[in-house]
Design a protein around this motif. Structure first.
Motif, short mmCIF file in Angstrom:
data_model
loop_
_atom_site.label_atom_id
_atom_site.label_comp_id
_atom_site.label_asym_id
_atom_site.label_seq_id
_atom_site.Cartn_x
_atom_site.Cartn_y
_atom_site.Cartn_z
N MET A 1 0.84 -1.20 0.00
CA MET A 1 0.00 0.00 0.00
C MET A 1 0.87 1.25 0.00
O MET A 1 0.62 2.19 -0.75
N ALA A 2 1.90 1.25 0.82
CA ALA A 2 2.81 2.40 0.87
C ALA A 2 3.43 2.65 -0.50
O ALA A 2 3.51 3.79 -0.96
N ASP A 3 3.86 1.59 -1.16
CA ASP A 3 4.45 1.73 -2.49
C ASP A 3 3.46 2.33 -3.48
O ASP A 3 3.82 3.21 -4.26
N ARG A 4 2.22 1.85 -3.48
CA ARG A 4 1.21 2.36 -4.42
C ARG A 4 0.88 3.82 -4.14
O ARG A 4 0.58 4.58 -5.07
N LEU A 5 0.90 4.22 -2.87
CA LEU A 5 0.61 5.61 -2.52
C LEU A 5 1.85 6.48 -2.61
O LEU A 5 1.78 7.69 -2.38
N ARG A 6 2.98 5.86 -2.94
CA ARG A 6 4.27 6.56 -3.04
C ARG A 6 4.62 7.23 -1.71
O ARG A 6 5.00 8.41 -1.66
N LEU A 7 4.48 6.46 -0.63
CA LEU A 7 4.78 6.92 0.72
C LEU A 7 5.78 5.97 1.37
O LEU A 7 5.73 4.77 1.12
N PRO A 8 6.62 6.49 2.25
CA PRO A 8 7.42 5.58 3.07
C PRO A 8 6.48 4.82 4.02
O PRO A 8 5.43 5.34 4.41
N VAL A 9 6.86 3.62 4.41
CA VAL A 9 6.04 2.83 5.32
C VAL A 9 5.82 3.59 6.63
O VAL A 9 4.73 3.56 7.20
N SER A 10 6.83 4.32 7.08
CA SER A 10 6.69 5.08 8.33
C SER A 10 5.62 6.17 8.19
O SER A 10 4.86 6.43 9.13
N ARG A 11 5.51 6.77 7.02
CA ARG A 11 4.48 7.79 6.79
C ARG A 11 3.10 7.15 6.75
O ARG A 11 2.14 7.70 7.28
N LEU A 12 2.98 5.99 6.11
CA LEU A 12 1.71 5.29 6.08
C LEU A 12 1.27 4.93 7.50
O LEU A 12 0.10 5.07 7.85
N ALA A 13 2.21 4.48 8.32
CA ALA A 13 1.89 4.13 9.71
C ALA A 13 1.36 5.36 10.47
O ALA A 13 0.35 5.27 11.18
N LYS A 14 2.00 6.49 10.28
CA LYS A 14 1.56 7.71 10.94
C LYS A 14 0.17 8.12 10.44
O LYS A 14 -0.70 8.49 11.22
N LEU A 15 -0.02 8.03 9.16
CA LEU A 15 -1.29 8.37 8.54
C LEU A 15 -2.42 7.50 9.09
O LEU A 15 -3.52 7.98 9.35
N ALA A 16 -2.13 6.22 9.27
CA ALA A 16 -3.14 5.26 9.74
C ALA A 16 -3.22 5.17 11.27
O ALA A 16 -3.99 4.38 11.79
N HIS A 17 -2.42 5.97 11.96
CA HIS A 17 -2.40 5.94 13.43
C HIS A 17 -2.01 4.57 13.95
O HIS A 17 -2.64 4.02 14.86
N LEU A 18 -0.95 4.02 13.36
CA LEU A 18 -0.46 2.71 13.75
C LEU A 18 1.02 2.80 14.07
O LEU A 18 1.74 3.62 13.49
N ASN A 19 1.48 1.94 14.95
CA ASN A 19 2.90 1.82 15.20
C ASN A 19 3.51 1.13 13.99
O ASN A 19 3.01 0.10 13.54
N ARG A 20 4.58 1.69 13.46
CA ARG A 20 5.19 1.14 12.24
C ARG A 20 5.60 -0.31 12.42
O ARG A 20 5.38 -1.15 11.55
N ASN A 21 6.20 -0.63 13.56
CA ASN A 21 6.64 -2.00 13.79
C ASN A 21 5.46 -2.96 13.88
O ASN A 21 5.51 -4.06 13.33
N THR A 22 4.41 -2.54 14.57
CA THR A 22 3.21 -3.38 14.67
C THR A 22 2.59 -3.57 13.30
O THR A 22 2.19 -4.68 12.93
N MET A 23 2.51 -2.49 12.54
CA MET A 23 1.88 -2.54 11.23
C MET A 23 2.60 -3.52 10.31
O MET A 23 1.95 -4.29 9.60
N THR A 24 3.93 -3.53 10.34
CA THR A 24 4.67 -4.41 9.44
C THR A 24 4.84 -5.82 10.00
O THR A 24 4.85 -6.78 9.24
N ALA A 25 4.93 -5.95 11.32
CA ALA A 25 5.12 -7.28 11.92
C ALA A 25 3.81 -8.05 12.05
O ALA A 25 3.81 -9.27 12.02
#
Length: 116
Positions: free
Chosen positions: A20-44
């Motif tokens: 999703m981050a790739d399609r939106l052209r966002l870093p994964v960390s930005r997507l996590a912030k946008l979605a109100h999620l912890n980046r590590n939780t979101m990816t793990a």
């Protein structure tokens, strides 16, 4: 076209954060912030219901905008860069502030011909 967007962000039945981050052209960390999620939780733990719900909100907004514009690229540009009348903020900013429902309401109004 829309099927391609949804297919590209999914890994089997789950929305894949990196895709999703790739399609939106966002870093994964930005997507996590946008979605109100912890980046590590979101990816793990992308299978987490909370992760899927938050990413699903964003996917629904992009999909609805793409249906209206007829183009996924335009929908992403609108989401990231076009301020919404009455809010003075982009859909991305509103989602980040917890107002995904307002963005969906705006899209529904636009679909009905209201362009405030």
């Amino acid at each position: 076209m829309l099927a391609a967007f949804l297919d590209d962000i999914r890994d089997h039945d789950l929305i894949a954060p990196k895709r999703m981050a790739d399609r939106l052209r966002l870093p994964v960390s930005r997507l996590a912030k946008l979605a109100h999620l912890n980046r590590n939780t979101m990816t793990a733990r992308p299978e987490s219901p909370a992760v899927q719900a938050k990413l699903g909100e964003i996917a629904r907004i992009i999909t609805r905008a793409a249906e209206m514009t007829g183009d996924e690229g335009r929908a992403i540009i609108w989401f990231r860069h076009q301020p919404i009348a009455g809010f003075g903020k982009t859909a991305e900013q509103l989602v980040e502030q917890g107002h995904a429902d307002a963005v969906m309401g705006t899209l529904e109004s636009m679909e009905q011909g209201v362009y405030a």
